[in-house]
Design a protein around this motif. Sequence first.
Motif, PDB file in Angstrom:
ATOM      1  N   ILE A   1       0.865  -1.628   0.305  1.00 17.24           N
ATOM      2  CA  ILE A   1      -0.173   0.008  -0.038  1.00 17.24           C
ATOM      3  C   ILE A   1       0.992   1.089  -0.054  1.00 17.24           C
ATOM      4  O   ILE A   1       0.437   2.681  -0.576  1.00 17.24           O
ATOM      5  CB  ILE A   1      -0.826  -0.073   0.830  1.00 17.24           C
ATOM      6  CG1 ILE A   1      -1.882  -1.530   0.602  1.00 17.24           C
ATOM      7  CG2 ILE A   1      -1.769   0.986   1.454  1.00 17.24           C
ATOM      8  CD1 ILE A   1      -2.854  -1.257   2.479  1.00 17.24           C
ATOM      9  N   VAL A   2       1.535   1.461   0.962  1.00 14.62           N
ATOM     10  CA  VAL A   2       2.808   2.784   0.641  1.00 14.62           C
ATOM     11  C   VAL A   2       3.489   2.511  -0.306  1.00 14.62           C
ATOM     12  O   VAL A   2       3.356   3.422  -0.699  1.00 14.62           O
ATOM     13  CB  VAL A   2       3.647   2.456   2.023  1.00 14.62           C
ATOM     14  CG1 VAL A   2       4.846   3.338   1.915  1.00 14.62           C
ATOM     15  CG2 VAL A   2       2.976   2.194   3.430  1.00 14.62           C
TER      16      VAL A   2
ATOM     17  N   SER B   1      -8.107   6.749  -2.660  1.00 16.76           N
ATOM     18  CA  SER B   1      -8.675   6.231  -3.612  1.00 16.76           C
ATOM     19  C   SER B   1      -9.300   5.123  -4.567  1.00 16.76           C
ATOM     20  O   SER B   1      -9.477   3.705  -3.994  1.00 16.76           O
ATOM     21  CB  SER B   1     -10.505   7.481  -4.149  1.00 16.76           C
ATOM     22  OG  SER B   1      -9.648   7.691  -5.019  1.00 16.76           O
ATOM     23  N   VAL B   2      -8.245   5.595  -5.002  1.00 19.13           N
ATOM     24  CA  VAL B   2      -7.570   4.526  -6.455  1.00 19.13           C
ATOM     25  C   VAL B   2      -6.681   2.775  -5.274  1.00 19.13           C
ATOM     26  O   VAL B   2      -7.305   2.266  -5.608  1.00 19.13           O
ATOM     27  CB  VAL B   2      -6.492   4.859  -6.878  1.00 19.13           C
ATOM     28  CG1 VAL B   2      -5.948   3.856  -7.517  1.00 19.13           C
ATOM     29  CG2 VAL B   2      -7.381   5.528  -8.005  1.00 19.13           C
ATOM     30  N   ILE B   3      -6.335   3.407  -4.311  1.00 18.81           N
ATOM     31  CA  ILE B   3      -5.312   2.319  -3.088  1.00 18.81           C
ATOM     32  C   ILE B   3      -6.230   1.753  -2.559  1.00 18.81           C
ATOM     33  O   ILE B   3      -6.247   0.960  -2.343  1.00 18.81           O
ATOM     34  CB  ILE B   3      -4.509   3.357  -1.979  1.00 18.81           C
ATOM     35  CG1 ILE B   3      -3.778   4.078  -3.198  1.00 18.81           C
ATOM     36  CG2 ILE B   3      -3.308   2.443  -1.241  1.00 18.81           C
ATOM     37  CD1 ILE B   3      -2.461   4.825  -2.115  1.00 18.81           C
ATOM     38  N   ALA B   4      -7.578   2.639  -2.234  1.00 14.53           N
ATOM     39  CA  ALA B   4      -8.291   2.392  -1.388  1.00 14.53           C
ATOM     40  C   ALA B   4      -9.372   0.934  -2.151  1.00 14.53           C
ATOM     41  O   ALA B   4      -9.667   0.074  -1.318  1.00 14.53           O
ATOM     42  CB  ALA B   4      -9.465   3.203  -0.467  1.00 14.53           C
TER      43      ALA B   4
ATOM     44  N   ARG C   1      -8.422  -2.483  -1.028  1.00 11.72           N
ATOM     45  CA  ARG C   1      -9.507  -3.276  -0.696  1.00 11.72           C
ATOM     46  C   ARG C   1      -9.632  -2.860   1.315  1.00 11.72           C
ATOM     47  O   ARG C   1      -9.827  -3.559   1.934  1.00 11.72           O
ATOM     48  CB  ARG C   1     -10.186  -4.854  -0.506  1.00 11.72           C
ATOM     49  CG  ARG C   1     -11.041  -5.281  -1.601  1.00 11.72           C
ATOM     50  CD  ARG C   1     -11.603  -6.181  -1.442  1.00 11.72           C
ATOM     51  NE  ARG C   1     -11.724  -6.152  -3.259  1.00 11.72           N
ATOM     52  CZ  ARG C   1     -12.589  -7.421  -3.603  1.00 11.72           C
ATOM     53  NH1 ARG C   1     -12.067  -8.879  -2.907  1.00 11.72           N
ATOM     54  NH2 ARG C   1     -12.452  -7.497  -5.021  1.00 11.72           N
ATOM     55  N   HIS C   2      -8.732  -1.317   1.136  1.00 10.96           N
ATOM     56  CA  HIS C   2      -8.350  -1.087   2.794  1.00 10.96           C
ATOM     57  C   HIS C   2      -9.162   0.428   2.568  1.00 10.96           C
ATOM     58  O   HIS C   2      -8.998   0.945   1.906  1.00 10.96           O
ATOM     59  CB  HIS C   2      -7.042  -0.673   3.119  1.00 10.96           C
ATOM     60  CG  HIS C   2      -5.717  -1.779   3.478  1.00 10.96           C
ATOM     61  ND1 HIS C   2      -6.278  -2.979   2.814  1.00 10.96           N
ATOM     62  CD2 HIS C   2      -5.771  -2.572   4.318  1.00 10.96           C
ATOM     63  CE1 HIS C   2      -4.849  -4.128   2.984  1.00 10.96           C
ATOM     64  NE2 HIS C   2      -5.278  -3.700   4.160  1.00 10.96           N
ATOM     65  N   SER C   3      -9.452   0.819   4.517  1.00 12.09           N
ATOM     66  CA  SER C   3     -10.093   1.965   4.236  1.00 12.09           C
ATOM     67  C   SER C   3      -9.214   3.259   3.940  1.00 12.09           C
ATOM     68  O   SER C   3      -7.712   2.699   3.884  1.00 12.09           O
ATOM     69  CB  SER C   3     -10.586   2.197   5.892  1.00 12.09           C
ATOM     70  OG  SER C   3     -10.083   1.950   6.588  1.00 12.09           O
ATOM     71  N   ILE C   4      -9.344   4.102   3.928  1.00 15.39           N
ATOM     72  CA  ILE C   4      -8.311   5.607   3.704  1.00 15.39           C
ATOM     73  C   ILE C   4      -7.239   5.588   4.904  1.00 15.39           C
ATOM     74  O   ILE C   4      -7.121   5.988   5.165  1.00 15.39           O
ATOM     75  CB  ILE C   4      -9.165   6.228   2.691  1.00 15.39           C
ATOM     76  CG1 ILE C   4      -9.124   5.998   1.554  1.00 15.39           C
ATOM     77  CG2 ILE C   4      -8.201   7.910   2.951  1.00 15.39           C
ATOM     78  CD1 ILE C   4     -10.447   7.088   0.612  1.00 15.39           C
TER      79      ILE C   4
END
Length: 120
Positions: free
Chosen positions: A20-21, A31-34, A38-41
């Motif tokens: 994620i980092v 938003s794209v990473i979330a 499938r992780h919360s902001i």
Amino acid sequence: MQTRGAYHDIGPTLSHKVWIVGLYLQYLTYSVIARRTRHSISAIKRYLRDFGRVVTCSKKGLTAAETAHMAGISERLANEYVALYRDYNIPEYADRIEDLVTSSNPSAPMAKGKKGAPKA
């Protein structure tokens, strides 16, 4: 096939936090990473704050154990974050890393409490 250990971030696989980092360092938005992970902001921001703390400690020459203690993370994750920092510590990503270091607020206490626990 994904194993239960990899899915639950148990064992020697690379942490999803590092992934994620890394996505953030590649200039993807929250938003794209979330959506992709499938992780919360809020979780993403927490991982980024921890990474910023690790970079700060690494620049000060702290050991992995000291860094883990100061950042409130496992020593394994601290080592993974240091490796990620080494990989991305090039001019192309310097602004993104500096933003994380600055936003991790190095003047504030680095140790954090567990979820739901009062912070000291």
